[in-house]
Design an enzyme around this catalytic site. Sequence first.
Site, mmCIF file in Angstrom:
data_model
loop_
_atom_site.group_PDB
_atom_site.id
_atom_site.type_symbol
_atom_site.label_atom_id
_atom_site.label_comp_id
_atom_site.label_asym_id
_atom_site.label_seq_id
_atom_site.Cartn_x
_atom_site.Cartn_y
_atom_site.Cartn_z
ATOM 1 N N CYS A 1 67.835 16.571 33.672
ATOM 2 C CA CYS A 1 66.810 16.895 34.455
ATOM 3 C C CYS A 1 67.504 17.186 35.700
ATOM 4 O O CYS A 1 68.174 16.338 36.431
ATOM 5 C CB CYS A 1 65.875 15.995 34.702
ATOM 6 S SG CYS A 1 64.619 16.050 36.233
ATOM 7 N N ASP A 2 67.256 18.468 36.436
ATOM 8 C CA ASP A 2 67.800 18.765 37.655
ATOM 9 C C ASP A 2 67.628 17.783 38.868
ATOM 10 O O ASP A 2 68.457 17.557 39.487
ATOM 11 C CB ASP A 2 67.433 20.165 38.222
ATOM 12 C CG ASP A 2 68.360 21.213 37.187
ATOM 13 O OD1 ASP A 2 69.323 20.781 36.742
ATOM 14 O OD2 ASP A 2 68.026 22.372 36.919
#
Length: 104
Positions: free
Chosen positions: A9-10
């Site tokens: 997840c960025d």
Amino acid sequence: MKLYGLKTCDTCRKALKHFPNAEFKDVRADGLPEAVLNAAHEAFGAALLNTRSATWRGLDEEERAGDPVELIARHPALMKRPLIEAQGKLYLGWTPEVQAALAG
């Protein structure tokens, strides 16, 4: 400080970059402790579910209508991320408000 999220997840990566000493827990690999999940649901309610995720879109209407806590326990990627536990308090997401609260 504990940060619960997904390693891919960025947004979780951004939070981790800001807090490199935080203990990171990948909820897909490690799961989310039941006590933390229940406390997060109590604190954030429906906001805890990420209804824009591919996982959510893959659920049928019957599954979507189920208990959010059970849904997240079965499909950890449905949790909005990151969930941050700091000084006995929970924070959801990586919004400017969360960043300001954690900076002070």
